[in-house]
Design a protein around this motif. Structure first.
Motif, short mmCIF file in Angstrom:
data_model
loop_
_atom_site.label_atom_id
_atom_site.label_comp_id
_atom_site.label_asym_id
_atom_site.label_seq_id
_atom_site.Cartn_x
_atom_site.Cartn_y
_atom_site.Cartn_z
N GLU A 1 2.32 -25.52 14.07
CA GLU A 1 3.73 -25.61 14.64
C GLU A 1 4.16 -27.14 14.72
O GLU A 1 4.08 -27.83 15.61
N ASN B 1 6.07 -28.21 17.56
CA ASN B 1 5.76 -28.12 18.87
C ASN B 1 5.86 -29.55 19.74
O ASN B 1 5.36 -30.51 19.49
N ARG C 1 2.22 -31.86 17.61
CA ARG C 1 2.80 -31.51 16.57
C ARG C 1 1.79 -31.07 15.44
O ARG C 1 2.08 -30.55 14.53
N ARG D 1 -0.90 -22.25 16.14
CA ARG D 1 -0.91 -20.99 17.08
C ARG D 1 -1.72 -19.87 16.46
O ARG D 1 -1.66 -19.63 15.16
N TYR E 1 -4.33 -21.18 20.83
CA TYR E 1 -4.20 -21.98 19.84
C TYR E 1 -5.67 -22.19 19.42
O TYR E 1 -6.68 -22.29 20.10
#
Length: 122
Positions: free
Chosen positions: A32, A35, A39, A43, A54
């Protein structure tokens, strides 16, 4: 190449989703990069396309997936908790890289086409 056991994190936010999972289920590991909190987040997504947690931040597998762009095949080894002493559910994954990962997918009935679609280049 190898097989690794890893506890996922953040499961407390996904208890209902974890209840629908079972041991032996293949899961997707989805980076992701957008995110907002991390970063480098990866997930863990069930076969029902639901987030169940995660990968740990800065773990070996995160570096392998993000920095080296290697495919990692993952399945739920077992689900922990769900008892009066430990009501919250947790998830332990078996993660495999390279040929070990391909063999794990084949053992669970994935066709070569399904493997190639999910993991380009294999």
């Amino acid at each position: 190449m190898g097989i690794y056991t890893v506890n996922i994190v953040g499961e407390s936010h996904y208890q209902d989703e974890i209840e629908r999972c079972e041991a032996g289920e293949l899961v997707d590991l989805r980076p992701e990069p957008g995110n907002r909190f991390d970063r480098r987040a990866i997930r863990v997504v069930s076969q029902a396309d639901e987030t169940i947690g995660y990968l740990p931040r800065d773990g070996f597998l995160t570096r392998l997936i993000i920095d080296e762009e290697k495919p990692v095949f993952a399945l739920i080894e077992h689900i922990t908790g769900g008892t009066p002493d430990r009501p919250s559910l947790g998830v332990v994954l078996n993660c495999a890289t390279g040929g070990d990962g391909l063999e794990a997918c084949r053992e669970r009935g994935w066709s070569s086409e399904e493997i190639s679609a999910k993991f380009p280049g294999y």
